[in-house]
Design an enzyme around this catalytic site. Structure first.
Site, PDB file in Angstrom:
ATOM      1  N   ASP A  90      -8.145  -3.562   8.943  1.00 18.38           N
ATOM      2  CA  ASP A  90      -6.709  -3.399   9.165  1.00 18.38           C
ATOM      3  C   ASP A  90      -6.396  -2.797  10.528  1.00 18.38           C
ATOM      4  OD1 ASP A  90      -6.203  -0.235   8.618  1.00 18.38           O
ATOM      5  OD2 ASP A  90      -7.685  -1.001   7.207  1.00 18.38           O
ATOM      6  N   GLU A 147       0.821  -1.209   0.000  1.00 18.42           N
ATOM      7  CA  GLU A 147       0.000   0.000   0.000  1.00 18.42           C
ATOM      8  C   GLU A 147       0.856   1.260   0.000  1.00 18.42           C
ATOM      9  OE1 GLU A 147      -1.819   3.373   2.068  1.00 18.42           O
ATOM     10  OE2 GLU A 147      -0.482   1.942   3.038  1.00 18.42           O
ATOM     11  N   GLN A 198      -4.663   6.720  17.006  1.00 19.86           N
ATOM     12  CA  GLN A 198      -4.557   5.277  16.825  1.00 19.86           C
ATOM     13  C   GLN A 198      -3.120   4.792  17.021  1.00 19.86           C
ATOM     14  OE1 GLN A 198      -6.434   4.372  13.021  1.00 19.86           O
ATOM     15  NE2 GLN A 198      -8.225   3.612  14.104  1.00 19.86           N
ATOM     16  N   MET A 252     -12.203  -1.221   9.852  1.00 19.92           N
ATOM     17  CA  MET A 252     -11.750  -1.904  11.062  1.00 19.92           C
ATOM     18  C   MET A 252     -10.859  -3.089  10.734  1.00 19.92           C
ATOM     19  SD  MET A 252     -12.248  -1.290  14.295  1.00 19.92           S
ATOM     20  CE  MET A 252     -11.812  -2.074  15.841  1.00 19.92           C
ATOM     21  N   HIS A 298      -4.381  -2.149   2.601  1.00 21.02           N
ATOM     22  CA  HIS A 298      -4.004  -1.704   3.949  1.00 21.02           C
ATOM     23  C   HIS A 298      -3.814  -2.901   4.867  1.00 21.02           C
ATOM     24  CE1 HIS A 298      -5.155   2.590   3.209  1.00 21.02           C
ATOM     25  NE2 HIS A 298      -4.249   2.771   4.141  1.00 21.02           N
TER      26      HIS A 298
END
Length: 337
Positions: A288, A10, A100, A286, A310
């Site tokens: 990944d 990615e 995150q 959610m 991802h």
């Protein structure tokens, strides 16, 4: 020293954010080259740089290359000692992505965070309300106990959000999400800045999404929350959430200049319905985001809609830091740690 190619699969900012979180919690140093090399503006952008500096401060790391547009970074973590972090983002970069990173990095640590600046609604990033209503509640099922409070929302181009977060030291457990269980309800959050109140942007987004979802669930009353918020720049966004007995599935869309509010709402409704029809137990966002937490939790398994770049990228990065196995078959991921 773990060596990472930032152009892997990615090739985006998730590689640097995930590497930072994993490095801090495992105390394993890494180097990364070709940061975001597949993006139009390669190298560290403001939100990535602030994530680097936040994790650097968190674990007293030795860092080389922590500057804007840098395409290489060397990160050597030390013991995590900070209990409080103040982060400033001078652009409208995503506050959710910075948080995150810190949620992962600070799994074994109590931490209070204040972010000044940045956006709460961004393209190609989860919204803060998605974190509040989907990400954190779902991870509570494995023992994560974090909280986010939005003092002021931020939209492109000025950003200017104010966000507080509280991370609690967590010991995670396994998660089995093979079955959704019964649908308990659908909720909708339509948010716009006060600049757009006269145009009824939040109401129009909401109606368009409800029209789509209601056509599939005529007997389910959709609980709607419509808010006009203080912000430096005009902007809007919508999140739709399906609450099941065993899981939570969401889909959010941010408003853009020139895009009609009805289109924003329709995209949210159609996005949610696509996932619900697939029988997945987590949404595409959610998929990944949950993987590194399951790698630390003792494992788990869940159904997904379709494998994303991802998720493939995150699996490869996680395996560089942890002795963990990922089994992927027939739209089911099993994490064995």
């Amino acid at each position: 020293m773990i060596s990472i190619d930032g152009s892997l699969m990615e090739g985006g900012g998730s590689i640097i954010r995930l590497s930072l979180g994993l490095s801090a919690i495992t105390k394993k140093p890494f180097t990364i080259k070709n940061i975001r090399s597949k993006r139009e503006n390669p190298g560290l952008r403001e939100q990535h740089l602030q994530a680097v500096r936040a994790v650097k401060s968190l674990c007293n790391a030795e860092v080389h290359g922590d500057e804007l547009h840098s395409k290489e970074l060397k990160f050597i973590p030390n013991e995590i000692s900070k209990k409080k972090l103040n982060i400033k983002i001078s652009t409208a970069g995503s506050t959710a992505l910075v948080l995150q990173t810190l949620f992962l990095a600070s799994l074994g640590n109590d931490l209070r965070i204040r972010i000044d600046g940045g956006g709460t609604w961004n393209l190609h990033a989860p919204s803060i309300v998605y974190l509040q209503e989907v990400f954190l509640p779902l991870l509570e099922k494995i023992g994560l106990s974090n909280k986010i409070d939005v003092v002021r929302n931020g939209f492109y181009p000025k950003g200017g959000s104010i966000v507080n977060a509280n991370i609690k030291k967590s010991k995670l457990g396994c998660l089995d999400l093979m079955e959704r269980g019964e649908l308990n309800g659908i909720r909708l959050f339509s948010i716009a800045s006060e600049h757009l109140k006269k145009a009824q942007v939040a109401e129009r987004q909401s109606k368009s999404a409800v029209d789509i979802i209601g056509g599939h669930f005529p007997d389910i009353k959709i609980k709607r929350k419509i808010d006009y918020v203080d912000a430096l720049s005009p902007g809007s966004g919508i999140l739709v959430v399906a609450n099941y007995e065993n899981t939570i599935i969401g889909f959010d869309v941010v408003g853009e200049r020139g895009k009609q509010s009805e289109v924003v709402g329709r995209e949210a409704g159609e996005g949610l319905m696509k996932i619900l029809k697939s029988r997945a137990s987590v949404d595409d966002f959610m998929l990944d985001q949950i993987l590194p937490f399951l790698a630390f939790s003792g494992g788990g398994k869940f159904k997904f809609n379709e494998m994303t770049e991802h998720a493939k990228t995150n699996i490869e990065i996680i395996k560089k830091f942890l002795d963990v196995e990922f089994k992927v078959e027939d739209c089911v991921i099993e994490v064995i740690s």
